[in-house]
Structures are given as structure tokens and as C-alpha cells.
Design a protein around this motif. Structure first.
Motif, PDB file in Angstrom:
ATOM      1  N   LEU A   1       0.824  -1.148  -0.017  1.00 13.73           N
ATOM      2  CA  LEU A   1       0.090   0.062   0.174  1.00 13.73           C
ATOM      3  C   LEU A   1       0.816   1.298  -0.057  1.00 13.73           C
ATOM      4  N   MET A   2       1.971   1.098   0.680  1.00 13.05           N
ATOM      5  CA  MET A   2       3.062   2.301   0.703  1.00 13.05           C
ATOM      6  C   MET A   2       3.433   2.692  -0.632  1.00 13.05           C
ATOM      7  N   VAL A   3       3.649   1.645  -1.360  1.00 15.10           N
ATOM      8  CA  VAL A   3       4.054   1.782  -2.843  1.00 15.10           C
ATOM      9  C   VAL A   3       2.953   2.333  -3.594  1.00 15.10           C
ATOM     10  N   VAL A   4       1.732   1.869  -3.259  1.00 17.31           N
ATOM     11  CA  VAL A   4       0.436   2.438  -4.324  1.00 17.31           C
ATOM     12  C   VAL A   4       0.470   3.990  -3.844  1.00 17.31           C
ATOM     13  N   LEU A   5       0.342   4.258  -2.522  1.00 18.05           N
ATOM     14  CA  LEU A   5       0.321   5.665  -1.916  1.00 18.05           C
ATOM     15  C   LEU A   5       1.335   6.351  -2.602  1.00 18.05           C
ATOM     16  N   GLY A   6       2.449   5.951  -2.290  1.00 22.27           N
ATOM     17  CA  GLY A   6       3.788   7.000  -2.726  1.00 22.27           C
ATOM     18  C   GLY A   6       3.774   7.399  -4.248  1.00 22.27           C
ATOM     19  N   HIS A   7       3.215   6.446  -5.026  1.00 21.43           N
ATOM     20  CA  HIS A   7       3.131   6.695  -6.523  1.00 21.43           C
ATOM     21  C   HIS A   7       2.173   7.677  -6.757  1.00 21.43           C
ATOM     22  N   ALA A   8       0.844   7.231  -6.278  1.00 18.52           N
ATOM     23  CA  ALA A   8      -0.244   7.927  -6.310  1.00 18.52           C
ATOM     24  C   ALA A   8       0.082   9.523  -5.954  1.00 18.52           C
ATOM     25  N   GLU A   9       0.667   9.637  -4.923  1.00 14.17           N
ATOM     26  CA  GLU A   9       0.867  11.135  -4.417  1.00 14.17           C
ATOM     27  C   GLU A   9       1.751  11.807  -5.320  1.00 14.17           C
ATOM     28  N   LEU A  10       2.797  11.082  -5.722  1.00 17.47           N
ATOM     29  CA  LEU A  10       3.789  11.629  -6.706  1.00 17.47           C
ATOM     30  C   LEU A  10       3.232  12.066  -8.268  1.00 17.47           C
ATOM     31  N   ALA A  11       2.190  11.143  -8.583  1.00 14.31           N
ATOM     32  CA  ALA A  11       1.566  11.508  -9.824  1.00 14.31           C
ATOM     33  C   ALA A  11       0.748  12.812  -9.612  1.00 14.31           C
ATOM     34  N   LEU A  12       0.041  12.942  -8.386  1.00 18.90           N
ATOM     35  CA  LEU A  12      -0.820  14.038  -7.907  1.00 18.90           C
ATOM     36  C   LEU A  12       0.064  15.446  -8.213  1.00 18.90           C
ATOM     37  N   GLU A  13       1.477  15.284  -7.792  1.00 24.28           N
ATOM     38  CA  GLU A  13       2.132  16.489  -7.822  1.00 24.28           C
ATOM     39  C   GLU A  13       2.451  16.760  -9.273  1.00 24.28           C
ATOM     40  N   GLU A  14       2.407  15.713 -10.232  1.00 21.58           N
ATOM     41  CA  GLU A  14       2.857  16.111 -11.546  1.00 21.58           C
ATOM     42  C   GLU A  14       1.868  16.540 -12.545  1.00 21.58           C
ATOM     43  N   ILE A  15       0.481  16.324 -12.088  1.00 17.30           N
ATOM     44  CA  ILE A  15      -0.495  16.373 -13.152  1.00 17.30           C
ATOM     45  C   ILE A  15      -1.089  17.923 -12.667  1.00 17.30           C
ATOM     46  N   PRO A  16      -1.623  18.496 -13.845  1.00 16.03           N
ATOM     47  CA  PRO A  16      -2.251  19.843 -13.610  1.00 16.03           C
ATOM     48  C   PRO A  16      -3.362  19.637 -12.684  1.00 16.03           C
ATOM     49  N   PRO A  17      -3.703  20.713 -11.951  1.00 14.61           N
ATOM     50  CA  PRO A  17      -4.949  20.676 -10.942  1.00 14.61           C
ATOM     51  C   PRO A  17      -6.236  20.589 -11.590  1.00 14.61           C
ATOM     52  N   MET A  18      -6.240  21.047 -13.006  1.00 14.09           N
ATOM     53  CA  MET A  18      -7.621  20.685 -13.324  1.00 14.09           C
ATOM     54  C   MET A  18      -7.715  19.597 -14.331  1.00 14.09           C
ATOM     55  N   SER A  19      -6.743  18.607 -14.326  1.00 16.57           N
ATOM     56  CA  SER A  19      -6.656  17.198 -15.001  1.00 16.57           C
ATOM     57  C   SER A  19      -7.940  16.478 -14.617  1.00 16.57           C
ATOM     58  N   PRO A  20      -8.868  15.751 -15.473  1.00 19.60           N
ATOM     59  CA  PRO A  20      -9.577  14.839 -15.022  1.00 19.60           C
ATOM     60  C   PRO A  20      -9.205  13.669 -14.185  1.00 19.60           C
ATOM     61  N   SER A  21      -7.876  13.201 -14.553  1.00 11.30           N
ATOM     62  CA  SER A  21      -7.332  12.127 -13.615  1.00 11.30           C
ATOM     63  C   SER A  21      -7.123  12.399 -12.144  1.00 11.30           C
ATOM     64  N   ARG A  22      -7.152  13.484 -11.827  1.00 13.51           N
ATOM     65  CA  ARG A  22      -6.898  14.188 -10.304  1.00 13.51           C
ATOM     66  C   ARG A  22      -7.855  13.576  -9.572  1.00 13.51           C
ATOM     67  N   GLY A  23      -9.040  13.507  -9.709  1.00 11.56           N
ATOM     68  CA  GLY A  23     -10.222  12.973  -8.875  1.00 11.56           C
ATOM     69  C   GLY A  23      -9.721  11.434  -8.728  1.00 11.56           C
ATOM     70  N   ASN A  24      -9.470  10.655  -9.838  1.00 10.69           N
ATOM     71  CA  ASN A  24      -9.284   9.480  -9.653  1.00 10.69           C
ATOM     72  C   ASN A  24      -8.012   9.145  -8.663  1.00 10.69           C
ATOM     73  N   LEU A  25      -6.946   9.939  -8.878  1.00 10.62           N
ATOM     74  CA  LEU A  25      -5.586   9.875  -8.051  1.00 10.62           C
ATOM     75  C   LEU A  25      -5.989  10.153  -6.436  1.00 10.62           C
ATOM     76  N   ILE A  26      -6.950  11.122  -6.367  1.00 10.31           N
ATOM     77  CA  ILE A  26      -7.243  11.364  -5.102  1.00 10.31           C
ATOM     78  C   ILE A  26      -8.156  10.206  -4.490  1.00 10.31           C
ATOM     79  N   GLU A  27      -8.910   9.588  -5.180  1.00 10.30           N
ATOM     80  CA  GLU A  27      -9.690   8.357  -4.598  1.00 10.30           C
ATOM     81  C   GLU A  27      -8.756   7.184  -4.391  1.00 10.30           C
ATOM     82  N   ILE A  28      -7.461   7.117  -4.967  1.00 11.46           N
ATOM     83  CA  ILE A  28      -6.733   6.105  -5.043  1.00 11.46           C
ATOM     84  C   ILE A  28      -5.692   6.351  -3.727  1.00 11.46           C
TER      85      ILE A  28
END
Length: 195
Positions: free
Chosen positions: A130-157
Motif C-alpha cells: 500500500l505504501m508503494v501504491v500511495l507513494g506513486h499516487a501522491e507523486l502522480a498528483l504532484e505532476e499533473i495539472p490541478p484541472m486534470s480529469p485524472s486528478r479526482g481518480n488519483l485522490i480516490e486512490i
């Protein structure tokens, strides 16, 4: 099968006087299960075999109690008799039952301990994933623009991964590998998250 002589101890054990017991039959005391075995035991005793066995007898007041019997064939005045010594083993039976109960409780405790160790091991390994999943999801959140449609999915992850990590901590606490953390929970927020 008739009693020709009896001592005070045997009579008292059964709730009778010695006078009452002389002339009575073992059928007056034996429970049906014991009576079924009587013919075979008598045959073996008459063949000269000494026997030790357990029976249940009926007390004068009706209650049953266990006995250990040692019996053998004796001769007196040209007559053959079966001589038997009876020992009340109710206390021993109770101790044996208590021992069996304790053994079952120990086995149950060992099963629970094994389950705790298993749960702890699984929770520890799962938490690492889970720490691996959480770490990668948080890194992806930092890299995508705030208005990206994928941002909501990453927040759910990340939310689901944190919830799963909390569950792992509870399993580790159950397994004795971590301490329980008591905290206040806002039910409204919890329901909104789950919805």
C-alpha cells in the motif's frame, strides 16, 4: 448376583445400611449400560480372571455416580463367590473433565495466537504494498495539472490506500504488533468519503 456380605463403606456410598443391602442384587444399582456388560464380566471372573473396570451405580436417592471396580473369584467354605472392591471416582472424573476443558481452552488460545501471527504477517506485507501504491499516487498528483480529469481518480486512490493502511494498522494491533490508537471520528466526513 446377590450380595451376601457388604461393608459399611460400600453401603454408605450407596445410601443404604448394610442390613438393607444384604440380599439385594447388583441389578438394583447398575445402570442399563453397566448391566449389558455384566454377563461377559461374570463369565471372565468365573474363568478365574481378575478384572478392573469402571461402572456407574445408582444411589438410593436416584443420582448416578462412577465407580472403579476390582473383582475376582474367591472360595470360602467350599462355595465360590465374586469379591469386589469399589472406589468412588467422581472426583477423578471431574478432574479429568476439567483437564480436558483446560486443554481445549489452551488449543483455542493457540489457534487465536496463530491467527494473530498470520494476520500480522499479512497486514505487514500488505501495508508495504500500500505504501508503494500511495507513494506513486501522491507523486502522480504532484505532476499533473490541478484541472486534470485524472486528478479526482488519483485522490480516490490515495484516500482508499490510506483507509487500507489504517485497516492494516488495526490488524497489526490485533496481532499484538502495534498499539491500538483511539481517536475521534467525524461520522459525517466518513459517510461522505464512503459515498
Amino acid at each position: 448376583g446377590k450380595i451376601v456380605e457388604v461393608n459399611e463403606s460400600f453401603a454408605r456410598m450407596h445410601g443404604y445400611s448394610t442390613k438393607e443391602m444384604v440380599g439385594m442384587s447388583l441389578k438394583d444399582f447398575d445402570v442399563p449400560e453397566t448391566l449389558k456388560m455384566a454377563p461377559e464380566r461374570v463369565r471372565r471372573l468365573l474363568a478365574g480372571e481378575a478384572l478392573t473396570f469402571e461402572v456407574e451405580h445408582r444411589h438410593k436417592d436416584g443420582h448416578m455416580f462412577p465407580l472403579e471396580v476390582s473383582a475376582s473369584l474367591i472360595s470360602s467354605g467350599g462355595e465360590s463367590y465374586i469379591q469386589s472392591f469399589h472406589r468412588d471416582i467422581a472426583g477423578r472424573k471431574q478432574e479429568e473433565e476439567e483437564k480436558r476443558t483446560l486443554e481445549r481452552q489452551v488449543q483455542q488460545a493457540q489457534k487465536m495466537e496463530s491467527l494473530g501471527v498470520l494476520a500480522g504477517g499479512i497486514a505487514h506485507d500488505f501495508n508495504n504494498l500500500l505504501m508503494v501504491v500511495l507513494g506513486h499516487a501522491e507523486l502522480a498528483l504532484e505532476e499533473i495539472p490541478p484541472m486534470s480529469p485524472s486528478r479526482g481518480n488519483l485522490i480516490e486512490i490515495t484516500t482508499a490506500a490510506r483507509r487500507a493502511a489504517d485497516l492494516c494498522r488495526q490488524m497489526l494491533a490485533y496481532a499484538g504488533k502495534a498499539a491500538f490508537a483511539v481517536e475521534r471520528v467525524g461520522l459525517r466526513n466518513l459517510v461522505v468519503e464512503m459515498t
